[in-house]
Design an enzyme around this catalytic site. Structure first.
Site, mmCIF file in Angstrom:
data_model
loop_
_atom_site.group_PDB
_atom_site.id
_atom_site.type_symbol
_atom_site.label_atom_id
_atom_site.label_comp_id
_atom_site.label_asym_id
_atom_site.label_seq_id
_atom_site.Cartn_x
_atom_site.Cartn_y
_atom_site.Cartn_z
ATOM 1 N N CYS A 2 0.835 -1.212 0.000
ATOM 2 C CA CYS A 2 0.000 0.000 0.000
ATOM 3 C C CYS A 2 0.865 1.256 0.000
ATOM 4 O O CYS A 2 1.993 1.247 0.472
ATOM 5 C CB CYS A 2 -0.880 0.020 1.236
ATOM 6 S SG CYS A 2 -1.937 -1.409 1.356
ATOM 7 N N ARG A 27 5.265 -0.567 -6.296
ATOM 8 C CA ARG A 27 5.139 -1.391 -5.095
ATOM 9 C C ARG A 27 4.008 -2.410 -5.217
ATOM 10 O O ARG A 27 3.921 -3.344 -4.433
ATOM 11 C CB ARG A 27 4.857 -0.497 -3.880
ATOM 12 C CG ARG A 27 5.981 0.450 -3.569
ATOM 13 C CD ARG A 27 5.538 1.470 -2.567
ATOM 14 N NE ARG A 27 5.083 0.836 -1.326
ATOM 15 C CZ ARG A 27 5.883 0.429 -0.366
ATOM 16 N NH1 ARG A 27 7.176 0.601 -0.490
ATOM 17 N NH2 ARG A 27 5.411 -0.138 0.708
ATOM 18 N N TRP A 75 -3.212 -2.578 -1.563
ATOM 19 C CA TRP A 75 -2.980 -3.976 -1.936
ATOM 20 C C TRP A 75 -3.815 -4.791 -0.952
ATOM 21 O O TRP A 75 -3.539 -4.788 0.247
ATOM 22 C CB TRP A 75 -1.486 -4.307 -1.819
ATOM 23 C CG TRP A 75 -1.171 -5.715 -2.227
ATOM 24 C CD1 TRP A 75 -1.526 -6.859 -1.585
ATOM 25 C CD2 TRP A 75 -0.440 -6.125 -3.382
ATOM 26 N NE1 TRP A 75 -1.059 -7.952 -2.263
ATOM 27 C CE2 TRP A 75 -0.390 -7.543 -3.357
ATOM 28 C CE3 TRP A 75 0.187 -5.449 -4.420
ATOM 29 C CZ2 TRP A 75 0.279 -8.272 -4.348
ATOM 30 C CZ3 TRP A 75 0.839 -6.189 -5.390
ATOM 31 C CH2 TRP A 75 0.874 -7.585 -5.357
ATOM 32 N N ASN A 99 -1.835 2.787 6.044
ATOM 33 C CA ASN A 99 -0.989 1.635 5.705
ATOM 34 C C ASN A 99 -0.727 0.869 6.989
ATOM 35 O O ASN A 99 -0.570 1.486 8.040
ATOM 36 C CB ASN A 99 0.371 2.086 5.161
ATOM 37 C CG ASN A 99 0.293 2.527 3.727
ATOM 38 O OD1 ASN A 99 -0.762 2.433 3.098
ATOM 39 N ND2 ASN A 99 1.395 3.026 3.208
ATOM 40 N N GLY A 100 -0.594 -0.450 6.893
ATOM 41 C CA GLY A 100 -0.303 -1.260 8.079
ATOM 42 C C GLY A 100 -1.494 -2.126 8.438
ATOM 43 O O GLY A 100 -2.383 -2.358 7.612
ATOM 44 N N GLU A 478 18.084 -23.456 -7.540
ATOM 45 C CA GLU A 478 17.783 -22.026 -7.563
ATOM 46 C C GLU A 478 19.039 -21.198 -7.271
ATOM 47 O O GLU A 478 19.278 -20.179 -7.931
ATOM 48 C CB GLU A 478 16.670 -21.725 -6.537
ATOM 49 C CG GLU A 478 16.323 -20.269 -6.348
ATOM 50 C CD GLU A 478 15.823 -19.565 -7.609
ATOM 51 O OE1 GLU A 478 15.557 -20.236 -8.616
ATOM 52 O OE2 GLU A 478 15.722 -18.325 -7.570
ATOM 53 N N LYS A 482 20.514 -18.448 -9.863
ATOM 54 C CA LYS A 482 20.762 -17.030 -9.513
ATOM 55 C C LYS A 482 22.185 -16.655 -9.900
ATOM 56 O O LYS A 482 22.427 -15.603 -10.470
ATOM 57 C CB LYS A 482 20.590 -16.776 -8.011
ATOM 58 C CG LYS A 482 19.232 -16.619 -7.434
ATOM 59 C CD LYS A 482 18.369 -15.526 -7.966
ATOM 60 C CE LYS A 482 17.705 -15.886 -9.240
ATOM 61 N NZ LYS A 482 16.365 -16.379 -9.251
ATOM 62 N N GLU A 485 22.655 -16.475 -13.758
ATOM 63 C CA GLU A 485 21.933 -15.360 -14.373
ATOM 64 C C GLU A 485 22.688 -14.045 -14.272
ATOM 65 O O GLU A 485 22.729 -13.284 -15.229
ATOM 66 C CB GLU A 485 20.577 -15.154 -13.664
ATOM 67 C CG GLU A 485 19.535 -16.146 -14.006
ATOM 68 C CD GLU A 485 18.211 -15.790 -13.310
ATOM 69 O OE1 GLU A 485 18.143 -15.889 -12.077
ATOM 70 O OE2 GLU A 485 17.282 -15.404 -14.009
ATOM 71 N N HIS A 501 27.658 -40.257 -8.990
ATOM 72 C CA HIS A 501 27.236 -40.984 -10.194
ATOM 73 C C HIS A 501 27.692 -40.267 -11.462
ATOM 74 O O HIS A 501 27.103 -40.454 -12.528
ATOM 75 C CB HIS A 501 25.720 -41.178 -10.182
ATOM 76 C CG HIS A 501 25.259 -41.994 -9.014
ATOM 77 N ND1 HIS A 501 25.540 -43.339 -8.884
ATOM 78 C CD2 HIS A 501 24.597 -41.646 -7.878
ATOM 79 C CE1 HIS A 501 25.047 -43.781 -7.738
ATOM 80 N NE2 HIS A 501 24.478 -42.758 -7.108
ATOM 81 N N LYS A 597 12.277 -10.001 -17.949
ATOM 82 C CA LYS A 597 11.487 -10.257 -16.737
ATOM 83 C C LYS A 597 10.233 -11.066 -17.057
ATOM 84 O O LYS A 597 9.742 -11.821 -16.236
ATOM 85 C CB LYS A 597 11.114 -8.907 -16.114
ATOM 86 C CG LYS A 597 10.503 -8.983 -14.754
ATOM 87 C CD LYS A 597 11.527 -9.353 -13.690
ATOM 88 C CE LYS A 597 10.902 -9.616 -12.346
ATOM 89 N NZ LYS A 597 11.717 -10.526 -11.520
HETATM 90 C C1 F6R Z 1 14.932 -16.279 -12.815
HETATM 91 C C2 F6R Z 1 13.586 -16.046 -13.262
HETATM 92 C C3 F6R Z 1 13.082 -16.898 -14.340
HETATM 93 C C4 F6R Z 1 11.552 -17.016 -14.290
HETATM 94 C C5 F6R Z 1 11.047 -17.770 -15.521
HETATM 95 C C6 F6R Z 1 9.559 -17.983 -15.438
HETATM 96 O O1 F6R Z 1 15.349 -15.422 -11.814
HETATM 97 O O2 F6R Z 1 12.918 -15.167 -12.782
HETATM 98 O O3 F6R Z 1 13.676 -18.149 -14.335
HETATM 99 O O4 F6R Z 1 11.181 -17.685 -13.130
HETATM 100 O O5 F6R Z 1 11.349 -17.043 -16.662
HETATM 101 O O6 F6R Z 1 8.922 -16.780 -15.259
HETATM 102 P P1 F6R Z 1 7.594 -16.657 -14.442
HETATM 103 O O7 F6R Z 1 7.904 -17.038 -13.043
HETATM 104 O O8 F6R Z 1 7.222 -15.209 -14.586
HETATM 105 O O9 F6R Z 1 6.604 -17.564 -15.076
#
Ligand code: F6R
Length: 602
Positions: A2, A27, A75, A99-100, A478, A482, A485, A501, A597
């Site tokens: 919010c 946000r 939100w 907010n809160g 994961e 990270k 990437e 293996h 993204k």
């Molecule tokens: C990595 C990352 C990607 C997404 C993937 C799927 O940091 O963000 O691996 O997870 O492209 O995207 P979403 O989650 O938006 O379906």
């Protein structure tokens, strides 16, 4: 989440509020509203969805004489994202934005209802404006009524209140939620962070918890525990992007630090009386299902994989997980009693969306777990649970991953409740651990500093293996993702027991092993696997609450009373490691090469 904006002065108030709220859009929110008093006339507009909808509603309205104005982006937490639940909330003649969370709102609401007050919304906020009007009726003193009101509130709040009882004053209070005052000549601004007022105000005062007061033409009276406090103004930064990053070097860094707070938002209203409850799932939604299939990509695939251990362990229900791009073309056999879950931070991933359409066509019930309301995947699913991480700007996902994991953990407990596979005691253990999670996600200076120093030793070599067992295997995947990437170094996640293996053939001092060694889960097994790698001279960074002598480097974790707490704490360590390595290599952390993204192509 919010956001709040306020203004007192002669300028066009609608524009100041709408511009300010737009600055807070990043946000995340699902409704917005404004209230303005000018020349004793009160005007109020609210809209569900984007600020553009509110702009449309206010297009024939203007307000450029002296007046007072408050605005809010909401939100949804208590109650659905509807116009009635959007702020500002109205009493008889006053408006409030908040907010809160008002923790004792139910008790206050009952008290006010007994006295004949009619509530319009399902929110906790509405009690504030009714309390104010009740006390104003008694004293006819607006500041006294405001003080009495805030003395009744328990919980976290940042509040702005305006009233026809006092048309030249904005009342404000802060406790636990951020709020600041901006100044430019006689104009006074309010906001929940500084981006809405950059370029408008020149000086700022960041309110402290427990402070409250009122603003009138050109002046502010500030109090703390009934004593008047002097306002020490400081210059306001002029760069918006810098301000949005709140002093962090990159959005990804800020988002790693935010995880502790957003996790509380993910849980709000969903844990009640030692049970998990999602209002998004109607009572019968989970009734007929006998198995779960989850489809996702990338980071979201990793939460899916981790959750499959939880669904089978806690809810005793079969759970298969598939990468969406593989699922689409394998001619999968689908059973109508299977619940089809898609997980996506963006809600727009083409492969995941197509997998969902296939499942729907085959007659499966569908549920999406997503961070973006009204996204394609949310709209296509029978129902959706929002992760409430707020907008994530860093391309490499952090807080979206963390909140997905929390929703899936909660869902596995809810299914366990429904299927009677969890005893009361087991359920309490899980819920107690959930409530501890925000603590496990706090980034301490010591930890960050240590990873900053360590990172310089991990800039070369011929590769990284992140290893773990059980839910720590998807976390290893994961951690490796990270790192690849944002550092562009080669990294793989591997089940610790699988190293012998094949991959162990790569082990030498230039192979870096990042070992996830939870104390609460298969510790002795993973320890043996790491010893095997150490014997072959791999350089080892061990992450554990249990000191491990054979490690070249060691990060000691603190929260080992539950595997999920270890999971979340280790997640933060791997995120910070990737971040610090990437920064040392001079990469663009927030916008890594070749990545987007939202991946809307297959
Ligand atoms: C990595 C990352 C990607 C997404 C993937 C799927 O940091 O963000 O691996 O997870 O492209 O995207 P979403 O989650 O938006 O379906």
């Amino acid at each position: 989440m919010c956001g709040i904006v306020g203004y007192l002065g002669k300028k066009e108030k609608k524009e100041i509020l709408l511009d300010g709220l737009s600055e807070l859009e990043y946000r995340g929110y699902d409704s917005a509203g404004i209230a303005i008093i000018e020349d004793k006339k009160l005007s109020n507009f609210k809209a569900v969805g984007k600020i553009a909808n509110l702009r449309e509603k206010t297009k024939n309205f203007s307000s450029d004489g002296f007046g007072i104005a408050i605005g809010h982006t909401r939100w949804a937490t208590h109650g659905k994202p509807t116009e009635l639940n959007a702020h500002p909330h109205l009493g008889e003649y006053s408006y409030v934005v908040h907010n809160g969370i008002i923790e004792n709102y139910q008790e206050l609401k009952k008290e006010l209802q007994k006295e004949g007050v009619n509530f319009l919304s399902q929110t906790d906020t509405e009690v504030i404006v009714h309390l104010f009007e009740k006390y104003y009726m008694q004293t006819q003193d607006s500041f006294d009524a405001f003080k009495k009101t805030i003395s009744r509130l328990e919980g976290a709040y940042a509040i702005l209140l305006i009233s026809k009882a006092d048309t030249k004053t904005i009342f404000f209070a802060k406790n636990g939620s951020p709020m600041l005052l901006g100044f430019d000549k006689k104009d006074i601004y309010f906001a929940s962070s500084d981006t809405p007022i950059i370029g408008k105000a020149t000086q700022v005062y960041y309110l402290e918890d427990g402070e409250y007061g009122y603003a009138q033409k050109g002046s502010v009276a500030l109090f703390n525990r009934d004593k008047e406090v002097t306002i020490t103004k400081q210059a306001l930064v002029a760069d918006k992007t810098l301000a949005q990053k709140d002093g962090y070097r990159f959005f990804m860094e800020k988002e790693i630090y935010e995880q502790s707070d957003v996790m509380s938002d993910t849980m709000i209203g969903r844990i009640l009386d030692n049970s998990v409850y999602f209002e998004e799932l109607d009572a019968t939604f989970l009734d007929t299902i006998t198995a779960i299939k989850i489809c996702a990509c990338g980071t979201s695939y990793h939460t899916a994989l981790a959750s499959s251990y939880l669904f089978e362990r806690l809810a005793k229900i079969r759970c298969d997980v598939e990468i969406a791009s593989e699922f689409r073309y394998k001619e999968p056999l689908l059973d109508k009693n299977t619940l089809f879950i898609t997980i996506s931070q963006s809600g727009e991933t083409a492969d995941t969306l197509e997998a969902l359409k296939m499942a729907k066509k085959a007659g499966l019930k569908s549920l999406s777990i997503c961070n973006v309301d009204n996204s394609s995947i949310v709209r296509e699913s029978d129902t959706a649970i929002l992760t409430r991480a707020g907008i994530e700007k860093g391309v490499a996902s952090t807080k979206a991953f963390a909140t997905q994991m929390m929703v899936l953990w909660m869902l596995s407990v809810q299914l366990g409740q429904k299927r009677n596979t969890l005893s009361q005691e087991q359920r309490e253990v899980e819920i107690e651990a959930m409530l501890q999670t925000p603590k496990a996600l706090i980034v301490t200076d010591t930890l960050h500093h240590k990873l900053n120093r360590l990172s310089k030793r991990y800039l070369h070599g011929h590769g990284f293996f992140f290893i773990g067992r059980d839910i720590f295997y998807p976390l290893a995947l994961e951690g490796a993702l990270k790192l690849k990437e944002i550092s562009y170094l080669h990294a793989e996640g591997y089940p610790a027991g699988e190293m012998k293996h094949g991959p162990i053939a790569l082990a030498d001092s230039e192979l870096f092993t990042i070992a996830l060694m939870p104390k609460s889960m298969h510790y002795d097994k993973i320890k043996s696997n790491v010893e095997e790698l150490s014997a072959r001279d791999s350089t080892i960074l061990a992450i554990s609450s249990e000191p491990f002598d054979l490690a070249d480097d060691f990060i000691q974790t603190e929260h080992d009373s539950h595997p999920m707490l270890e999971f979340f704490e280790m997640m933060v360590v791997t995120q910070l490691l990737a971040l610090e390595i990437s920064i040392r290599l001079g990469n663009d952390v927030d916008m890594p090469r070749n990545l987007a993204k939202s991946v809307t192509v297959e």
